[in-house]
Design an enzyme around this catalytic site. Structure first.
Site, PDB file in Angstrom:
ATOM      1  N   GLU A 208      -5.277   1.083   2.428  1.00 51.94           N
ATOM      2  CA  GLU A 208      -5.052   0.084   3.474  1.00 51.94           C
ATOM      3  C   GLU A 208      -5.245   0.681   4.861  1.00 51.94           C
ATOM      4  OE1 GLU A 208      -3.287  -2.620   6.369  1.00 51.94           O
ATOM      5  OE2 GLU A 208      -2.716  -0.552   6.037  1.00 51.94           O
TER       6      GLU A 208
ATOM      7  N   ASP B 189       6.077   1.742   6.635  1.00 52.44           N
ATOM      8  CA  ASP B 189       4.677   1.300   6.474  1.00 52.44           C
ATOM      9  C   ASP B 189       3.968   2.153   5.438  1.00 52.44           C
ATOM     10  OD1 ASP B 189       2.175   0.200   6.856  1.00 52.44           O
ATOM     11  OD2 ASP B 189       1.860   1.080   8.833  1.00 52.44           O
TER      12      ASP B 189
ATOM     13  N   THR C  95     -16.929  25.363  34.016  1.00 50.92           N
ATOM     14  CA  THR C  95     -17.695  24.465  34.879  1.00 50.92           C
ATOM     15  C   THR C  95     -18.918  23.976  34.115  1.00 50.92           C
ATOM     16  OG1 THR C  95     -18.649  26.470  35.811  1.00 50.92           O
ATOM     17  CG2 THR C  95     -16.943  25.374  37.114  1.00 50.92           C
TER      18      THR C  95
ATOM     19  N   HIS D 240       2.899   4.450  12.500  1.00 48.76           N
ATOM     20  CA  HIS D 240       1.739   5.228  12.961  1.00 48.76           C
ATOM     21  C   HIS D 240       2.120   6.248  14.033  1.00 48.76           C
ATOM     22  CE1 HIS D 240      -1.343   1.930  11.601  1.00 48.76           C
ATOM     23  NE2 HIS D 240      -0.309   2.019  10.793  1.00 48.76           N
TER      24      HIS D 240
ATOM     25  N   HIS E  58       0.837  -1.213   0.000  1.00 48.42           N
ATOM     26  CA  HIS E  58       0.000   0.000   0.000  1.00 48.42           C
ATOM     27  C   HIS E  58       0.864   1.252   0.000  1.00 48.42           C
ATOM     28  CE1 HIS E  58       0.245   0.859   4.447  1.00 48.42           C
ATOM     29  NE2 HIS E  58       0.387  -0.446   4.541  1.00 48.42           N
TER      30      HIS E  58
ATOM     31  N   ASP F 238       4.945  -6.030   4.658  1.00 51.72           N
ATOM     32  CA  ASP F 238       4.249  -4.963   5.386  1.00 51.72           C
ATOM     33  C   ASP F 238       4.177  -5.329   6.867  1.00 51.72           C
ATOM     34  OD1 ASP F 238       2.869  -2.584   5.734  1.00 51.72           O
ATOM     35  OD2 ASP F 238       0.917  -3.437   5.238  1.00 51.72           O
TER      36      ASP F 238
ATOM     37  N   ASP G 190      -0.561   4.275   0.519  1.00 52.99           N
ATOM     38  CA  ASP G 190      -1.137   5.287   1.415  1.00 52.99           C
ATOM     39  C   ASP G 190      -0.469   5.192   2.779  1.00 52.99           C
ATOM     40  OD1 ASP G 190      -2.445   2.792   2.020  1.00 52.99           O
ATOM     41  OD2 ASP G 190      -4.056   3.875   3.031  1.00 52.99           O
TER      42      ASP G 190
HETATM   43  N1  BES Z   1       1.432  -2.750   8.149  1.00 48.75           N
HETATM   44  C1  BES Z   1       0.424  -2.576   9.147  1.00 48.75           C
HETATM   45  C2  BES Z   1       0.088  -3.853   9.904  1.00 48.75           C
HETATM   46  C3  BES Z   1       1.227  -4.470  10.678  1.00 48.75           C
HETATM   47  C4  BES Z   1       2.194  -3.708  11.302  1.00 48.75           C
HETATM   48  C5  BES Z   1       1.299  -5.828  10.768  1.00 48.75           C
HETATM   49  C6  BES Z   1       3.231  -4.300  11.992  1.00 48.75           C
HETATM   50  C7  BES Z   1       2.303  -6.431  11.486  1.00 48.75           C
HETATM   51  C8  BES Z   1       3.285  -5.662  12.083  1.00 48.75           C
HETATM   52  C9  BES Z   1      -0.837  -2.031   8.470  1.00 48.75           C
HETATM   53  O1  BES Z   1      -0.542  -0.962   7.616  1.00 48.75           O
HETATM   54  C10 BES Z   1      -1.758  -1.480   9.528  1.00 48.75           C
HETATM   55  O2  BES Z   1      -1.404  -0.505  10.149  1.00 48.75           O
HETATM   56  N2  BES Z   1      -2.930  -2.093   9.722  1.00 48.75           N
HETATM   57  C11 BES Z   1      -3.901  -1.560  10.640  1.00 48.75           C
HETATM   58  C12 BES Z   1      -5.261  -2.095  10.328  1.00 48.75           C
HETATM   59  C13 BES Z   1      -5.980  -1.366   9.230  1.00 48.75           C
HETATM   60  C14 BES Z   1      -7.342  -1.961   9.008  1.00 48.75           C
HETATM   61  C15 BES Z   1      -6.075   0.108   9.487  1.00 48.75           C
HETATM   62  C16 BES Z   1      -3.585  -1.972  12.045  1.00 48.75           C
HETATM   63  O3  BES Z   1      -2.964  -3.014  12.283  1.00 48.75           O
HETATM   64  O4  BES Z   1      -3.957  -1.208  12.943  1.00 48.75           O
HETATM   65 MN    MN Z   2       1.048  -1.381   6.380  1.00 50.49          MN
HETATM   66 MN    MN Z   3      -0.252   0.883   8.895  1.00 54.73          MN
END
Ligand code: BES
Ligand code: MN
Ligand code: MN
Length: 455
Positions: free
Chosen positions: A152, A119, A314, A426, A86, A179, A88
């Protein structure tokens, strides 16, 4: 291996420059104000796929952000690898905590700092460069298809429609995804499962308007207090989740499986020091590795209500809100869990408030087989590139489309991630180590080679 190493060495600077260019696009899928930037990032990916030698490259429109497709079919009799990634990224906030701006990629200590560095831009782009390498050195061993999406991070809402409408075009023998994370360059690992997700928002309403807390306080329930109590009751004294039926479908691992899982190197003191905590927390009876891999969890992602501006006001607020996510494990079902939560949350609400639960996106948990040709090919590739066999681990994050590929295309996935848990996904100051990026580009062609050989 020599050819691969030589090519990577000769092109390292360009590989970095191109990734840096990709990282400059603020392709934040969650925020409509970046729509044009998301589109531009997709166009850039398409151009780079074409430059690397892919055919039938297309920026496919969806009801949301576009999906980039490209392929190289060398011989229909050869196996086909479908690469998913992904382009994004997550929103960059809070901006003030970044040492350098999120969309001005900066190299420090051998790491690239930028939103999306790991990521997933840095990780899927390894596949584009590995493909270029195989094309340029005439070593492509498998057919290859790329599907790089732009939604994603917001739940892949339109990917299902695209996959269902393009089954023929996406036909393959395996899905290959980078990923996820590995333990370290010294201890390579392969994730063999991902957790599912059920995400929802709750709203607790008390009086029909904000009230003077002196005039009404004490006689009317405060929805923030009520919400706080309801939330606190969702875990019991052993940190089990106190929603009736929540654990009914959880697949328990046997003693041997748990032992194997816990054999992975893990230093709890280092873990605590890294996070600045004095003690770990979690479900009684399970280790930290188990709590983040094979056990379901319930987390508060945000909570708000009342007055949060400067100074004091308040007020007895009318409403209180929270965002809650649950990570799920096999064989839990995201919709079932969402229903159980909604029913339970309504049932624990006292009669002086009303409760509204709004589901957001969800996703099913997934396990990937370790006895498949593709897994063995990944193992061999990593062993050759790293000098060590990878350890199988279970990932705590979620990639909901893994179960979609299995259900719609009948394909299993290999999660060959090269990130690290410490890459700040994130979070502010997301980074990707240049060494991991280059090692990934070296490893991927070996996967294709062994997948063709073993198939
Ligand atoms: N790449 C991540 C998922 C991930 C990170 C898997 C580290 C294993 C190790 C993916 O981009 C992600 O952040 N997924 C989200 C879920 C999505 C539905 C927003 C998540 O895991 O919070
Ligand atoms: Mn990811
Ligand atoms: Mn992610």
């Amino acid at each position: 291996m020599q050819t691969i190493k030589k090519y990577v060495e000769a092109n390292t600077q360009r590989f970095l420059d191109e990734l840096i260019e990709l990282l400059r696009f603020p392709s934040v899928s969650a925020d409509p104000k970046y729509k044009g930037d998301v589109r531009n990032a997709a166009e850039y990916v398409a151009r780079k796929l074409r430059d690397a030698g892919a055919d039938n490259v297309e920026v496919c429109p969806t009801d949301g952000h576009p999906i980039v497709y490209g392929e190289k079919i060398i011989d229909p009799a050869k196996p086909t690898v479908l690469v998913y990634g992904h382009y994004d990224v997550q929103p960059p906030d809070p901006l003030e905590l970044w040492e350098t701006p999120p969309f001005e990629p900066t190299i420090r200590d051998g790491k690239i700092f930028a939103r999306g560095a790991c990521d997933d831009k840095g990780q899927f782009y390894m596949h584009v460069k590995a493909f270029e390498l195989m094309q340029a050195t005439d070593t492509l061993a498998c057919n290859i298809k790329f599907m790089i999406e732009g939604e994603e991070e917001v739940g892949s809402d339109n990917l299902g429609t695209f996959v269902k409408a393009n089954k023929q075009r996406l036909a393959a023998d395996v899905v290959l995804i980078s990923d996820t994370a590995m333990i370290s360059l010294d201890t390579p690992s392969l994730e063999t499962g991902l957790r599912g997700l059920s995400y929802l928002e709750v709203e607790v309403t008390g009086p029909n308007r904000d009230l003077h807390s002196g005039v009404y306080g004490g006689a009317v329930a405060n929805p923030i207090t009520v919400l706080a109590k309801m939330i606190a009751s969702l875990h019991d004294e052993n940190n089990h989740i106190a929603i009736p039926g929540f654990y009914d479908d959880v697949a328990e691992l046997d003693a041997a499986e748990r032992k194997a899982l816990n054999a992975a190197p893990f230093d709890e003191n280092e873990y605590k020091a890294d996070l600045g905590i004095k003690a770990v927390w979690g479900e009684k009876g399970y280790t930290t590795i188990e709590r983040t891999g094979i056990r379901p969890t319930l987390e508060l992602n945000g909570i708000w209500g009342g007055y949060i501006g400067e100074g004091a006001k308040t007020v007895l607020p009318s409403k209180a809100h929270a965002k809650i996510s649950m990570r799920l494990v096999p064989n839990q079902d995201s919709d079932t869990i969402t229903k159980l939560f909604t029913k339970h949350f309504g049932s624990i609400a006292p009669d002086y408030v009303s409760v509204k639960v709004t589901p957001h996106h969800g996703g099913q948990p997934a396990v990937t087989p370790t006895d498949s040709t593709a897994y063995r090919a990944a193992e061999k590739a990593i062993e050759e590139a790293f000098g060590k066999k990878p350890i199988p681990t279970r990932g705590g994050g979620s990639i909901p489309i893994v179960s979609l590929f299995e259900n719609e295309l009948g394909l299993k996935t290999v999660l060959m991630g090269f990130g690290l848990d410490s890459d700040n996904l994130h979070s502010p100051n997301e980074k990707y180590d240049i060494a991991n990026y280059l090692k990934g580009i070296e490893t991927i062609p070996l996967f294709h080679k062994y997948f063709a050989e073993l198939s």
